[in-house]
Design a protein around this motif. Structure first.
Motif, PDB file in Angstrom:
ATOM      1  N   UNK A   1      21.228 -32.836 -40.563  1.00 41.33           N
ATOM      2  CA  UNK A   1      20.812 -31.957 -41.658  1.00 41.33           C
ATOM      3  C   UNK A   1      20.342 -30.629 -41.081  1.00 41.33           C
ATOM      4  N   UNK A   2      21.008 -29.531 -41.494  1.00 41.71           N
ATOM      5  CA  UNK A   2      20.622 -28.203 -41.016  1.00 41.71           C
ATOM      6  C   UNK A   2      19.209 -27.863 -41.487  1.00 41.71           C
ATOM      7  N   UNK A   3      18.410 -27.312 -40.575  1.00 41.90           N
ATOM      8  CA  UNK A   3      17.027 -26.992 -40.884  1.00 41.90           C
ATOM      9  C   UNK A   3      16.861 -25.563 -41.390  1.00 41.90           C
ATOM     10  N   UNK A   4      17.635 -24.630 -40.828  1.00 39.67           N
ATOM     11  CA  UNK A   4      17.460 -23.216 -41.186  1.00 39.67           C
ATOM     12  C   UNK A   4      18.823 -22.574 -41.455  1.00 39.67           C
ATOM     13  N   UNK A   5      19.518 -22.978 -42.490  1.00 43.69           N
ATOM     14  CA  UNK A   5      20.889 -22.480 -42.695  1.00 43.69           C
ATOM     15  C   UNK A   5      20.968 -20.982 -42.996  1.00 43.69           C
ATOM     16  N   UNK A   6      19.895 -20.365 -43.463  1.00 45.54           N
ATOM     17  CA  UNK A   6      19.933 -18.940 -43.822  1.00 45.54           C
ATOM     18  C   UNK A   6      18.912 -18.126 -43.031  1.00 45.54           C
ATOM     19  N   UNK A   7      18.401 -18.666 -41.962  1.00 44.14           N
ATOM     20  CA  UNK A   7      17.347 -17.974 -41.229  1.00 44.14           C
ATOM     21  C   UNK A   7      17.932 -16.890 -40.323  1.00 44.14           C
ATOM     22  N   UNK A   8      17.216 -15.788 -40.225  1.00 46.19           N
ATOM     23  CA  UNK A   8      17.613 -14.722 -39.311  1.00 46.19           C
ATOM     24  C   UNK A   8      16.358 -14.013 -38.807  1.00 46.19           C
ATOM     25  N   UNK A   9      16.490 -13.373 -37.678  1.00 45.45           N
ATOM     26  CA  UNK A   9      15.363 -12.695 -37.035  1.00 45.45           C
ATOM     27  C   UNK A   9      15.384 -11.218 -37.390  1.00 45.45           C
ATOM     28  N   UNK A  10      14.300 -10.757 -37.972  1.00 43.57           N
ATOM     29  CA  UNK A  10      14.140  -9.341 -38.294  1.00 43.57           C
ATOM     30  C   UNK A  10      13.451  -8.654 -37.122  1.00 43.57           C
ATOM     31  N   UNK A  11      14.168  -7.712 -36.517  1.00 44.33           N
ATOM     32  CA  UNK A  11      13.617  -6.991 -35.367  1.00 44.33           C
ATOM     33  C   UNK A  11      13.311  -5.527 -35.695  1.00 44.33           C
ATOM     34  N   UNK A  12      13.527  -5.142 -36.937  1.00 48.42           N
ATOM     35  CA  UNK A  12      13.223  -3.780 -37.388  1.00 48.42           C
ATOM     36  C   UNK A  12      14.002  -2.721 -36.612  1.00 48.42           C
ATOM     37  N   UNK A  13      15.195  -3.066 -36.168  1.00 48.36           N
ATOM     38  CA  UNK A  13      16.095  -2.086 -35.568  1.00 48.36           C
ATOM     39  C   UNK A  13      15.841  -1.764 -34.123  1.00 48.36           C
ATOM     40  N   UNK A  14      14.867  -2.347 -33.476  1.00 43.65           N
ATOM     41  CA  UNK A  14      14.578  -2.042 -32.083  1.00 43.65           C
ATOM     42  C   UNK A  14      15.617  -2.637 -31.149  1.00 43.65           C
TER      43      UNK A  14
END
Length: 939
Positions: free
Chosen positions: A265-278
């Motif tokens: 079972x996928x735990x984070x199917x829509x997760x992404x890391x926000x780095x604010x463009x750095x």
């Protein structure tokens, strides 16, 4: 000249001619159009046809022949009928004969024909028109309202930005036509909001939003179809306003539900890391699954220790030193139990409890090779100078305090003491083996295995090998006649001593009796000792393996720069990569998996820590940790059902036969679960393992002098099963499929070589899965004996018995028929007597244990039929006897094919294990007897 005509003479002739003339005047077929097009509004019955339905006949206006009597429709499942409105004009109407629904079918095509009324009132000599094609189109009615595809829409925006589209809502309409099924307009119902929506459902903000002013908006949206019908229910749209970008993981849920049996079972199917463009040079994320509160550190199989060892292929001959308390294993009755869920037996020691293992249980000769294994949960010892905490100790029972071997914890070090007996060489030998590990005092469950191949000793902790950091030598122990005592949870001090003063150490006062010392503080489970063999790495890994953990789906789809690794228990996953998009893709594939068919329900906590590296810097962004949970939902509990015949009546000869009878030959074992709730659920059959089935003797125990209940060793070959029996019954145990248990139980044999003393014998069968977590119904069976049946009851017995050969059945039927004839015709009585005497001579060589007793019968039949039937019956009896002897010889060869070494080794290794299992089974039998109430049983 006047001609006189007699009308009375010619009138009948004229009428007959008139009748014959009417019957022959239907010369023409009716005529209709070649095709029709019609329209019908759904839920109505009138069809508008173009052209109208009219049939013409050139025989008009002749009655009947020129009239239209019917229209007939030909077409598969066409819900229409044609009705004649005017027979003379041929007008008709087409209407629906049943419900017409545009959402089900939008158009219909079928054939129609017109029929005239024939040559007279009877309708004879009717004619039909050519076939015309009718095409009907169903007009839609705007009967359905638009419905939104989601019950709630959520979105987030960053403050200070104008978005062309924040999110899109979507509605649909069930109507069939484009006019009514399409959504033509959306509208924001909530007034005074800084948002607008277009006809495609895209929501945008009309002004820049401020996080300080308002952090979220809840607006209501409705939809209209092209018929201007409004949605039945408006939908809520929740828009969160976020402050200026903050680095962190987004798009993840705090709770993930896991349905047992669904695999990964996928735990984070829509997760992404926000780095604010750095700009970043690398990202490392560590996902930790915390299962310390589940069972013994994670979800594992909860079968008994012996069942697990057999399942993992461990060598036989181990002794369970911490079994479940029972009259036969009463040395654990005084210990504190901390029974976990799912029948997982745990003993908790608080520094005041210990148990002496009975002498008949203790292995007497450990040899140079043996294994000690246990689950242990232990924390730091209290005080500055901690005392020894003994898990297992073998010491002198009286007179002296020598420790022959022991396993104890001291200052978070695990120490194994082994002092060999004195031999001809009186030298120092390795005696104490020390390990210093963090696991010993981390208050978590770990699986410890000590493999002894003297003088080498190896420790396995959770399947990982550790060599001792310190080995000390000591003198061997001189042999003596003092008995030893094996103790769990402390060490036995057998020597009496005087009380002494703490200051002067002068012994004064009365002697102190032998007592326990060096108590253990912690929890233990599954403590076993196996003499003569060491455990393999494969078996150790199997015994401690977790059935749940982290996983990654579709490894082949990961980017090349992604690196990942798991810890041995797969509870920690580290993902490392250079590109943020690659890390995001990898994290969406992180999954939870639990391979148990019936897992332990409850929460598992997830903890994600992230480290981000920038170019030229060690760390440049701080990513907040993520804390989430996996909720393992309760599994559907199986209902194990044992079914079959509850009563078995057999002739005395069957019970006396060498193989006896098979009481459970018609046995079936099934298991079902309820899927869904109580109202909309359904019952489904499932397959799973069992770990034991007990056949309990109800009433008096078996008398070994005249009866037995047993299963042949060949019935267990090829299965992970063992069996043990006693006068209380028989137990088949081991983790194996329901099908294998069913096959084995069907081969259980009951034999009574003195059936005259038996009125009835009752048995009760129960089966278990997961060490009693799920149990079957109590299946009761009664075995009875039949003596000297009457002729007709014999006939019914033989006809109903599956073991009677077809030829024998025919012979018996003929004999009974002949007997009836002889009773009526007494003339042949002398001849019948003669035939009976000859039959007794022929039957004199038969076995006394036949399926039925014919000594009380006097049967006379055709001598030739009798001889043929008897010969056929004798041949079949001989063939069955030969087959039975061959089967017994094959079984003896299989058993006898074992080498003497294998036989001796298996007997020695399994003797104690079978004895322990026999005592446990007897315990279950006795417990079952106490619960059994024969007065409440109906048969």
């Amino acid at each position: 000249m006047v001609i006189c005509v007699n009308l009375q003479l010619i009138l009948p002739t004229f009428q007959s001619h008139l009748r014959h003339g009417c019957r022959s005047i239907n010369k023409h077929k009716p005529w209709i159009e070649t095709s029709y097009h019609g329209v019908i509004t759904e839920n109505m019955d009138t069809v508008l046809l173009d052209p109208p339905l009219v049939a013409l006949d050139k025989d008009a206006p002749v009655p009947f022949a020129g009239e239209i009597c019917a229209f007939k429709i030909y077409g598969q499942d066409a819900p229409f009928e044609a009705v004649v409105l005017n027979r003379t004009s041929g007008e008709g109407v087409l209407r629906a004969s049943g419900p017409v629904d545009c959402e089900i079918q939008k158009e219909y095509t079928f054939i129609i024909q017109a029929y005239d009324c024939g040559a007279g009132p009877s309708g004879a000599d009717w004619k039909k028109s050519h076939k015309a094609v009718v095409h009907i189109q169903v007009d839609d009615v705007n009967e359905f309202c638009p419905v939104f595809r989601e019950p709630l829409y959520k979105a987030s925006v960053t403050e200070g930005k104008i978005y062309d589209s924040i999110l899109q809502v979507e509605a649909w309409d069930q109507d069939c036509s484009p006019q009514y099924s399409q959504i033509c307009n959306y509208e924001i119902v909530t007034a005074g909001t800084p948002f607008a929506i277009d006809r495609n459902g895209n929501i945008r903000n009309t002004e820049r939003l401020s996080y300080d002013k308002q952090q979220s908006y809840m607006i209501m949206v409705t939809a209209f179809d092209c018929g201007q019908k409004r949605a039945k229910e408006d939908v809520a749209v929740h828009i969160d306003v976020k402050p200026v970008c903050k680095p962190g993981w987004q798009g993840w849920n705090k709770r993930v539900d896991y349905e047992p049996g669904t695999g990964s079972r996928q735990l984070f199917p829509k997760m992404h890391l926000e780095t604010c463009g750095g700009p970043l040079s690398g990202v490392k994320a560590m996902v930790e699954l915390q299962t310390n509160h589940i069972g013994k550190g994670c979800d594992r199989e909860t079968y008994s220790e012996k069942s697990l060892q057999k399942l993992c292929g461990a060598a036989s001959g181990s002794t369970d030193l911490l079994p479940a308390p029972s009259p036969s294993t009463n040395w654990t009755a005084s210990l504190l139990t901390d029974s976990g869920r799912d029948s997982d037996l745990i003993y908790r020691f608080d520094g005041r409890q210990a148990a002496n293992v009975p002498d008949h249980v203790v292995p007497q000769n450990l040899t140079d090779q043996f294994t000690i294994a246990t689950w242990m949960k232990h924390g730091p010892s209290p005080g500055l100078r901690a005392e020894k905490e003994t898990l297992l100790c073998n010491s002198d029972k009286t007179e002296m305090n020598r420790h022959h071997y022991s396993l104890y914890v001291h200052n978070c070090r695990l120490v194994f003491l082994l002092r060999r007996d004195f031999t001809q060489v009186d030298t120092f030998r390795p005696a104490e083996f020390h390990w210093k590990l963090e696991q010993i005092c981390d208050k978590e469950w770990h699986y410890y295995v000590i493999n002894v191949e003297f003088p080498a000793v190896t420790l396995f902790v959770d399947g990982v090998t550790y060599e001792p950091y310190l080995v000390t030598d000591d003198w061997p122990i001189h042999s003596s006649k003092i008995d030893t005592q094996l103790t769990v949870g402390a060490c036995w001090q057998g020597q009496e001593r005087q009380n002494s003063s703490n200051c002067t150490h002068v012994q004064t006062g009365a002697p102190v009796a032998p007592q326990f010392t060096q108590y253990f503080h912690g929890s233990l489970s599954g403590l076993t000792i196996r003499p003569g063999r060491i455990e393999t790495q494969k078996v150790i890994s199997c015994l401690q393996a977790c059935k749940e953990g982290l996983d990654i789906n579709s490894l082949e789809s990961l980017a090349k720069d992604i690196k990942f690794h798991f810890n041995p228990a797969q509870s920690v996953l580290v993902v490392d990569g250079e590109d943020v998009d690659s890390i995001n893709t990898a994290m969406t594939k992180v999954s939870y998996i639990n391979s148990r068919q019936f897992p332990t329900a409850g929460l598992r906590r997830l903890h994600i820590t992230t480290t981000v590296q920038c170019f030229g810097e060690d760390t440049c962004l701080s990513i907040p940790d993520i804390k989430a949970v996996v909720m393992v939902l309760p599994p559907s509990e199986p209902r194990i059902t044992i079914s079959g015949s509850n009563r078995l009546v057999r002739p005395a000869g069957d019970l006396r036969a060498p193989l006896g009878v098979a009481p459970f030959k018609e046995l079936h074992i099934t298991s079902t679960v309820m899927k869904g709730d109580g109202f909309g659920g359904c019952v489904m059959e499932v397959m799973h393992n069992l770990d034991y089935c007990d056949v309990l003797v109800i009433g008096d125990e078996l008398n070994p002098e005249r009866e037995s209940l047993e299963i042949h060793h060949s019935a267990l070959l090829g299965k992970h099963l063992d069996a043990t029996n006693s006068t209380s019954g028989i137990s088949i145990y081991g983790v194996d499929s329901m099908a294998h248990y069913e096959q084995a139980l069907r081969q259980v044999r009951y034999r009574n070589w003195r059936p005259a003393t038996l009125s009835e014998r009752k048995f009760r069968l129960t089966c278990s899965e997961l060490n009693g977590r799920y149990t079957s119904n109590e299946f009761n069976l009664e075995v009875g004996v039949m003596f000297h049946p009457a002729p007709f009851s014999t006939l019914s017995l033989l006809l109903s018995s599956s073991s009677a050969p077809p030829a024998a059945t025919v012979v018996i039927v003929v004999c009974i028929a002949a007997l009836v004839v002889i009773v009526v015709i007494g003339v042949y009585r002398i001849h019948a007597t003669h035939q009976e005497g000859s039959r007794e001579d022929e039957d004199g060589g038969k076995e006394p244990e036949e399926d039925w007793d014919n000594s009380a019968l006097t049967i006379t039949v055709n001598p030739m039929e009798n001889i043929k039937g008897a010969q056929a019956l004798d041949e079949e009896v001989k063939e069955e006897g030969q087959e039975q002897e061959e089967e017994e010889e094959e079984e003896e060869e299989q058993v006898g094919g074992m080498t003497s070494t294998e036989s001796d080794n298996s007997d020695e290794d399994e003797e104690e294990e079978e004895e322990d299992e026999r005592e446990k089974v007897k315990e279950r039998m006795q417990k079952g007897k106490l619960e059994w109430d024969s007065s409440s049983v109906t048969y």
